[in-house]
Design an enzyme around this catalytic site. Structure first.
Site, mmCIF file in Angstrom:
data_model
loop_
_atom_site.group_PDB
_atom_site.id
_atom_site.type_symbol
_atom_site.label_atom_id
_atom_site.label_comp_id
_atom_site.label_asym_id
_atom_site.label_seq_id
_atom_site.Cartn_x
_atom_site.Cartn_y
_atom_site.Cartn_z
ATOM 1 N N GLY A 112 0.823 -1.215 0.000
ATOM 2 C CA GLY A 112 0.000 0.000 0.000
ATOM 3 C C GLY A 112 0.850 1.256 0.000
ATOM 4 O O GLY A 112 0.635 2.179 0.788
ATOM 5 N N ARG A 165 0.825 5.971 -1.888
ATOM 6 C CA ARG A 165 0.464 7.270 -1.303
ATOM 7 C C ARG A 165 0.318 7.097 0.206
ATOM 8 O O ARG A 165 0.579 6.021 0.746
ATOM 9 C CB ARG A 165 -0.846 7.766 -1.921
ATOM 10 N N ASP A 184 -1.570 -7.297 -5.644
ATOM 11 C CA ASP A 184 -2.906 -7.261 -5.058
ATOM 12 C C ASP A 184 -2.852 -8.204 -3.866
ATOM 13 O O ASP A 184 -2.794 -9.426 -4.036
ATOM 14 C CB ASP A 184 -3.959 -7.724 -6.076
ATOM 15 N N ASN A 198 0.404 -2.637 5.331
ATOM 16 C CA ASN A 198 -0.225 -1.314 5.407
ATOM 17 C C ASN A 198 -1.415 -1.145 4.461
ATOM 18 O O ASN A 198 -2.333 -0.395 4.759
ATOM 19 C CB ASN A 198 0.838 -0.250 5.097
ATOM 20 N N TYR A 231 -15.078 -2.411 7.348
ATOM 21 C CA TYR A 231 -13.752 -1.838 7.648
ATOM 22 C C TYR A 231 -13.399 -2.059 9.117
ATOM 23 O O TYR A 231 -12.308 -2.537 9.449
ATOM 24 C CB TYR A 231 -13.765 -0.340 7.320
ATOM 25 N N LYS A 273 -10.393 -4.479 10.705
ATOM 26 C CA LYS A 273 -9.285 -3.983 11.525
ATOM 27 C C LYS A 273 -9.273 -4.670 12.892
ATOM 28 O O LYS A 273 -8.213 -4.886 13.484
ATOM 29 C CB LYS A 273 -9.377 -2.462 11.671
HETATM 30 N N1 NAD Z 1 -5.962 7.506 6.913
HETATM 31 C C1 NAD Z 1 -6.488 7.188 8.068
HETATM 32 O O1 NAD Z 1 -7.136 7.998 8.740
HETATM 33 C C2 NAD Z 1 -6.288 5.815 8.657
HETATM 34 C C3 NAD Z 1 -6.617 5.618 10.010
HETATM 35 C C4 NAD Z 1 -6.446 4.359 10.559
HETATM 36 C C5 NAD Z 1 -5.927 3.332 9.790
HETATM 37 N N2 NAD Z 1 -5.611 3.553 8.484
HETATM 38 C C6 NAD Z 1 -5.059 2.427 7.735
HETATM 39 O O2 NAD Z 1 -3.757 2.755 7.303
HETATM 40 C C7 NAD Z 1 -3.471 2.112 6.052
HETATM 41 C C8 NAD Z 1 -3.046 3.161 5.025
HETATM 42 O O3 NAD Z 1 -4.054 4.139 4.959
HETATM 43 P P1 NAD Z 1 -3.947 5.426 4.041
HETATM 44 O O4 NAD Z 1 -4.768 6.465 4.705
HETATM 45 O O5 NAD Z 1 -2.534 5.704 3.698
HETATM 46 O O6 NAD Z 1 -4.771 4.903 2.762
HETATM 47 P P2 NAD Z 1 -4.681 5.302 1.215
HETATM 48 O O7 NAD Z 1 -6.004 4.938 0.636
HETATM 49 O O8 NAD Z 1 -4.198 6.684 1.051
HETATM 50 O O9 NAD Z 1 -3.561 4.294 0.687
HETATM 51 C C9 NAD Z 1 -3.799 2.906 0.646
HETATM 52 C C10 NAD Z 1 -2.929 2.298 -0.429
HETATM 53 O O10 NAD Z 1 -3.221 0.888 -0.468
HETATM 54 C C11 NAD Z 1 -3.297 0.502 -1.838
HETATM 55 N N3 NAD Z 1 -4.119 -0.707 -1.973
HETATM 56 C C12 NAD Z 1 -5.471 -0.804 -1.885
HETATM 57 N N4 NAD Z 1 -5.861 -2.070 -2.092
HETATM 58 C C13 NAD Z 1 -4.741 -2.795 -2.319
HETATM 59 C C14 NAD Z 1 -4.497 -4.163 -2.595
HETATM 60 N N5 NAD Z 1 -5.497 -5.045 -2.735
HETATM 61 N N6 NAD Z 1 -3.215 -4.578 -2.747
HETATM 62 C C15 NAD Z 1 -2.195 -3.691 -2.648
HETATM 63 N N7 NAD Z 1 -2.365 -2.378 -2.408
HETATM 64 C C16 NAD Z 1 -3.619 -1.931 -2.241
HETATM 65 C C17 NAD Z 1 -3.918 1.713 -2.542
HETATM 66 O O11 NAD Z 1 -3.684 1.677 -3.937
HETATM 67 C C18 NAD Z 1 -3.234 2.861 -1.836
HETATM 68 O O12 NAD Z 1 -2.030 3.224 -2.460
HETATM 69 C C19 NAD Z 1 -4.745 1.372 5.673
HETATM 70 O O13 NAD Z 1 -4.651 0.021 6.099
HETATM 71 C C20 NAD Z 1 -5.806 2.084 6.466
HETATM 72 O O14 NAD Z 1 -6.919 1.277 6.733
HETATM 73 C C21 NAD Z 1 -5.764 4.775 7.900
#
Ligand code: NAD
Length: 249
Positions: A12, A15, A62, A90, A156, A160
Site C-alpha cells: 500500500g 500514497r 494485489d 499497510n 472496515y 481492523k
Molecule cells: N488515513 C487514516 O485515517 C487511517 C486511520 C487508521 C488506519 N488507516 C489504515 O492505514 C493504512 C493506510 O491508509 P492510508 O490512509 O494511507 O490509505 P490510502 O487509501 O491513502 O492508501 C492505501 C494504499 O493501499 C493501496 N491498496 C489498496 N488495495 C490494495 C491491494 N489489494 N493490494 C495492494 N495495495 C492496495 C492503494 O492503492 C493505496 O495506495 C490502511 O490500512 C488504512 O486502513 C488509515
C-alpha cells in the site's frame, strides 16, 4: 542507519501512510520492496526514495491474491539477497456506508484486502523469517477497531478488529522463532482514503483530540520504524496507539 543491510516489504505504498513508511525505512538503510495495485504510484514512491539517497523496488501486488503476494515475495528474495527482515502490512481500503447499505460483495472485498491480505503476506514471509531466526512484522490496524470508528463501514471496522486479533495470535505463535509481531493503530489522518469524510466529522475529530490535530503519515511511519527496529525487541504481540490522545485508556 538502524536497518542497514535489511530487506523490507511494505504494501500500500503508492500514497498516504505507505509512502511515508517506505521513505522512513529506506532512510534507515533498508532496501524496500514497495507493493501496490497502483504501480505508477509505487514507482513515484520509489523515485522519492532514490532522491532521498535510499533504495526501493516498486512492484504491482494485489494483497488479496495469494499468487500476487507470492510474486512480490519472490521479487524481494531475488532482488535483495534472499532475505526478508521486515514486513509492513499497510495496504487497506475503506467504504463509507451503513450496515443496511453494505452488500455481500462490499463485505467480501473489504475483508479480502484488509484482513485476508495480511494473512496471505504473513503466510508467505514467515517460512523465510523462520529460516533466518529473526524478523519483524508490523500490521496497520485502526483506532476504529477499538472504539467502533467514527464514519467507516462495518466491514472496515471488523477487518481492523481481525488485524488486531491476528497480531496477538501471531505474536504467540511466532515469538519462539525470533519473529517479533506488532501493530500500529493510527488515528484519523487526512490521506486520500479520507477524502470523502465530511468536514464536520473531521472538525469533530480534531476537537476531540487532545493534541489538537489529525495524524500525519510521518507520525505513523516513525511508529512503524520503532516497531520494526531492535529498539522494540521486547515489545511483542502489541498494537500501539498513534492518535494524539483521541482514544486512550
Ligand atoms: N488515513 C487514516 O485515517 C487511517 C486511520 C487508521 C488506519 N488507516 C489504515 O492505514 C493504512 C493506510 O491508509 P492510508 O490512509 O494511507 O490509505 P490510502 O487509501 O491513502 O492508501 C492505501 C494504499 O493501499 C493501496 N491498496 C489498496 N488495495 C490494495 C491491494 N489489494 N493490494 C495492494 N495495495 C492496495 C492503494 O492503492 C493505496 O495506495 C490502511 O490500512 C488504512 O486502513 C488509515
Amino acid at each position: 542507519m538502524e536497518f542497514a543491510g535489511q530487506t523490507a516489504i511494505v504494501t500500500g505504498v503508492a500514497r498516504g501512510f505507505g509512502r511515508a513508511i517506505v521513505r522512513r525505512l529506506a532512510r534507515g538503510g533498508a532496501r524496500v520492496v514497495a507493493g501496490d495495485t497502483n504501480l505508477p504510484g509505487a514507482e513515484e514512491t520509489a523515485a522519492l526514495v532514490k532522491k532521498d539517497g535510499g533504495e526501493a523496488t516498486p512492484c504491482h501486488v494485489d494483497i488479496s491474491s495469494a499468487k500476487s503476494v507470492q510474486s512480490m515475495v519472490d521479487l524481494a528474495l531475488s532482488t535483495y539477497g534472499n532475505r526478508v527482515d521486515i514486513l509492513v502490512n499497510n495496504a487497506g481500503i475503506q467504504i463509507l456506508e451503513s450496515i443496511e447499505e453494505t452488500s455481500e460483495e462490499h463485505w467480501d472485498r473489504v475483508i479480502g484486502v484488509n484482513m485476508k491480505g495480511p494473512f496471505l503476506t504473513c503466510r508467505a514471509v514467515i517460512p523465510i523469517m523462520k529460516k533466518q531466526g529473526r524478523g519483524h512484522i508490523v500490521n496497520i490496524a485502526s483506532v476504529g477497531a477499538r472504539n467502533g470508528g467514527t464514519f467507516a463501514g462495518v466491514h472496515y471496522i471488523a477487518s481492523k478488529g481481525g488485524v488486531l486479533a491476528m497480531t496477538k495470535k501471531l505474536g504467540k505463535e511466532l515469538g519462539q522463532y525470533g519473529i517479533v509481531v506488532n501493530g500500529v493503530n493510527p488515528g484519523p489522518s487526512l490521506t486520500d482514503m479520507m477524502a470523502d469524510w465530511p468536514r464536520a466529522i473531521v472538525d469533530g475529530v480534531v476537537k476531540n483530540t487532545p493534541l489538537g490535530r489529525m495524524a500525519e503519515p510521518e507520525d505513523i511511519a516513525d511508529a512503524v520504524a520503532f516497531l520494526a527496529s531492535d529498539a522494540a525487541r521486547f515489545v511483542h504481540g502489541e498494537t500501539i496507539e498513534v492518535n494524539g490522545g483521541l482514544v486512550c485508556d
